[in-house]
Design a protein around this motif. Structure first.
Motif, PDB file in Angstrom:
ATOM      1  N   THR A 190       0.825  -1.198   0.000  1.00 21.83           N
ATOM      2  CA  THR A 190       0.000   0.000   0.000  1.00 21.83           C
ATOM      3  C   THR A 190       0.866   1.257   0.000  1.00 21.83           C
ATOM      4  O   THR A 190       0.586   2.233  -0.705  1.00 21.83           O
ATOM      5  N   THR A 191       1.935   1.234   0.799  1.00 21.26           N
ATOM      6  CA  THR A 191       2.856   2.365   0.854  1.00 21.26           C
ATOM      7  C   THR A 191       3.476   2.628  -0.510  1.00 21.26           C
ATOM      8  O   THR A 191       3.506   3.771  -0.989  1.00 21.26           O
ATOM      9  N   VAL A 192       3.954   1.581  -1.147  1.00 21.28           N
ATOM     10  CA  VAL A 192       4.585   1.724  -2.463  1.00 21.28           C
ATOM     11  C   VAL A 192       3.589   2.250  -3.488  1.00 21.28           C
ATOM     12  O   VAL A 192       3.912   3.125  -4.301  1.00 21.28           O
ATOM     13  N   SER A 193       2.359   1.745  -3.458  1.00 22.84           N
ATOM     14  CA  SER A 193       1.364   2.170  -4.451  1.00 22.84           C
ATOM     15  C   SER A 193       1.062   3.657  -4.318  1.00 22.84           C
ATOM     16  O   SER A 193       0.873   4.358  -5.319  1.00 22.84           O
ATOM     17  N   MET A 194       1.022   4.177  -3.091  1.00 20.34           N
ATOM     18  CA  MET A 194       0.768   5.605  -2.890  1.00 20.34           C
ATOM     19  C   MET A 194       1.961   6.442  -3.333  1.00 20.34           C
ATOM     20  O   MET A 194       1.793   7.519  -3.908  1.00 20.34           O
ATOM     21  N   ILE A 195       3.157   5.947  -3.081  1.00 14.64           N
ATOM     22  CA  ILE A 195       4.359   6.680  -3.483  1.00 14.64           C
ATOM     23  C   ILE A 195       4.416   6.833  -4.993  1.00 14.64           C
ATOM     24  O   ILE A 195       4.657   7.928  -5.516  1.00 14.64           O
ATOM     25  N   ILE A 196       4.196   5.745  -5.729  1.00 13.12           N
ATOM     26  CA  ILE A 196       4.312   5.828  -7.187  1.00 13.12           C
ATOM     27  C   ILE A 196       3.126   6.575  -7.801  1.00 13.12           C
ATOM     28  O   ILE A 196       3.231   7.111  -8.908  1.00 13.12           O
ATOM     29  N   ARG A 197       2.001   6.632  -7.089  1.00 10.22           N
ATOM     30  CA  ARG A 197       0.848   7.393  -7.577  1.00 10.22           C
ATOM     31  C   ARG A 197       1.047   8.893  -7.400  1.00 10.22           C
ATOM     32  O   ARG A 197       0.666   9.685  -8.262  1.00 10.22           O
ATOM     33  N   ASP A 198       1.647   9.302  -6.272  1.00  9.24           N
ATOM     34  CA  ASP A 198       1.671  10.724  -5.906  1.00  9.24           C
ATOM     35  C   ASP A 198       3.000  11.419  -6.132  1.00  9.24           C
ATOM     36  O   ASP A 198       3.061  12.652  -6.038  1.00  9.24           O
ATOM     37  N   THR A 199       4.061  10.691  -6.404  1.00  9.73           N
ATOM     38  CA  THR A 199       5.368  11.319  -6.631  1.00  9.73           C
ATOM     39  C   THR A 199       5.978  10.807  -7.927  1.00  9.73           C
ATOM     40  O   THR A 199       5.838   9.627  -8.252  1.00  9.73           O
ATOM     41  N   PRO A 200       6.655  11.678  -8.681  1.00 12.10           N
ATOM     42  CA  PRO A 200       7.268  11.239  -9.939  1.00 12.10           C
ATOM     43  C   PRO A 200       8.528  10.410  -9.704  1.00 12.10           C
ATOM     44  O   PRO A 200       9.276  10.650  -8.745  1.00 12.10           O
ATOM     45  N   ALA A 201       8.754   9.458 -10.579  1.00 11.41           N
ATOM     46  CA  ALA A 201       9.939   8.606 -10.453  1.00 11.41           C
ATOM     47  C   ALA A 201      11.224   9.416 -10.499  1.00 11.41           C
ATOM     48  O   ALA A 201      12.192   9.116  -9.794  1.00 11.41           O
ATOM     49  N   GLN A 202      11.232  10.454 -11.330  1.00  7.40           N
ATOM     50  CA  GLN A 202      12.459  11.239 -11.482  1.00  7.40           C
ATOM     51  C   GLN A 202      12.863  11.929 -10.182  1.00  7.40           C
ATOM     52  O   GLN A 202      14.046  12.169  -9.939  1.00  7.40           O
ATOM     53  N   PHE A 203      11.896  12.248  -9.326  1.00  7.10           N
ATOM     54  CA  PHE A 203      12.212  12.817  -8.012  1.00  7.10           C
ATOM     55  C   PHE A 203      13.123  11.886  -7.235  1.00  7.10           C
ATOM     56  O   PHE A 203      14.137  12.309  -6.657  1.00  7.10           O
ATOM     57  N   TRP A 204      12.793  10.603  -7.216  1.00  2.00           N
ATOM     58  CA  TRP A 204      13.567   9.632  -6.454  1.00  2.00           C
ATOM     59  C   TRP A 204      14.927   9.378  -7.096  1.00  2.00           C
ATOM     60  O   TRP A 204      15.928   9.222  -6.390  1.00  2.00           O
ATOM     61  N   PHE A 205      14.944   9.348  -8.422  1.00  2.00           N
ATOM     62  CA  PHE A 205      16.234   9.161  -9.097  1.00  2.00           C
ATOM     63  C   PHE A 205      17.168  10.324  -8.804  1.00  2.00           C
ATOM     64  O   PHE A 205      18.337  10.133  -8.450  1.00  2.00           O
ATOM     65  N   ASP A 206      16.647  11.542  -8.927  1.00  2.00           N
ATOM     66  CA  ASP A 206      17.482  12.717  -8.643  1.00  2.00           C
ATOM     67  C   ASP A 206      17.902  12.758  -7.179  1.00  2.00           C
ATOM     68  O   ASP A 206      19.036  13.142  -6.866  1.00  2.00           O
TER      69      ASP A 206
END
Length: 232
Positions: free
Chosen positions: A17-33
């Motif tokens: 559930t935590t992961v699903s909310m993270i990928i729904r509400d934040t862009p992947a590039q944020f985490w990569f950067d």
């Protein structure tokens, strides 16, 4: 089904559930950067302290911890601004120090150095302040971004630490960085997710477009190194 299996199923559901909310509400590039620029930040701060002649040798490690905290705060706010996330510097205050609080929809986070990945932020008073900060809703006086006083479903701490503890370039490069979601009392982590795990959950891998530049001491490696707890 045995009791241990029930607990494991509950943990896996919470994690999913935590992961699903993270990928729904934040862009992947944020985490990569965040991952790539944290490596540069760690290296830059070490270089600044190592070459500063106004700091006594015995005090350099303490100076490094202070400077690294503020640079990581700046990085988090910069990335929040870049990727359309709201932020506040007044919701979390401990010993007159303001801490960055970043949020978007159901996901919110702050950042903290930890002695070892898996450990809780120190001191205990800071953890208590983080827990109190999440005791929302509170009175909105109109000076915070919309949503700042709404309790997020996912409130995490970006926990990070260097490879080692000695004051040298190899020990003070970024070891590990991950998002940790605490239990409500902030005495233990409920979920721990490495940035690599978060990125792998997105439907498509983000384009590797983080700013690149040469460092004064060493080019960063492609992924996290080894933290002070000895994990990979």
């Amino acid at each position: 089904m045995i009791k241990g299996q029930i607990r494991m199923d509950a943990y896996e559901r919470l994690r999913a559930t935590t992961v699903s909310m993270i990928i729904r509400d934040t862009p992947a590039q944020f985490w990569f950067d965040l991952r790539e620029l944290s490596k540069i930040t760690y290296a830059d701060v070490f270089a600044d302290v190592a070459t500063d002649r106004n700091v006594l040798p015995d005090q350099k490690i303490d100076d490094l911890l202070q400077r690294r905290h503020f640079r990581m705060e700046k990085l988090l706010i910069d990335l929040a601004t870049k990727y359309g996330m709201s932020h506040s510097m007044s919701l979390i205050v401990q010993n007159n120090r303001r801490h960055a609080y970043v949020f978007k929809d159901e996901v919110a986070m702050t950042q903290s150095y930890v002695q070892a990945i898996g450990s809780m932020p120190q001191p205990a008073k800071f953890r208590e302040r983080l827990a109190n900060a999440m005791d929302l809703p509170r009175l909105d006086l109109g000076d915070e971004p919309d949503g700042a006083f709404i309790m997020p479903n996912v409130y995490g701490v970006i926990a990070h630490n260097p490879v080692g503890r000695r004051f040298n370039a190899d020990d003070q490069k970024l070891g590990e960085i991950q998002l940790c979601v605490p239990a409500r009392d902030f005495k233990a982590w409920a979920v721990e997710l490495s940035i690599t795990e978060i990125l792998a959950a997105y439907p498509e891998a983000p384009k590797k477009s983080a700013p690149k530049r040469s460092l004064r001491w060493k080019k960063p490696e492609d992924d996290e190194g080894t933290g002070t707890d000895g994990k990979k």
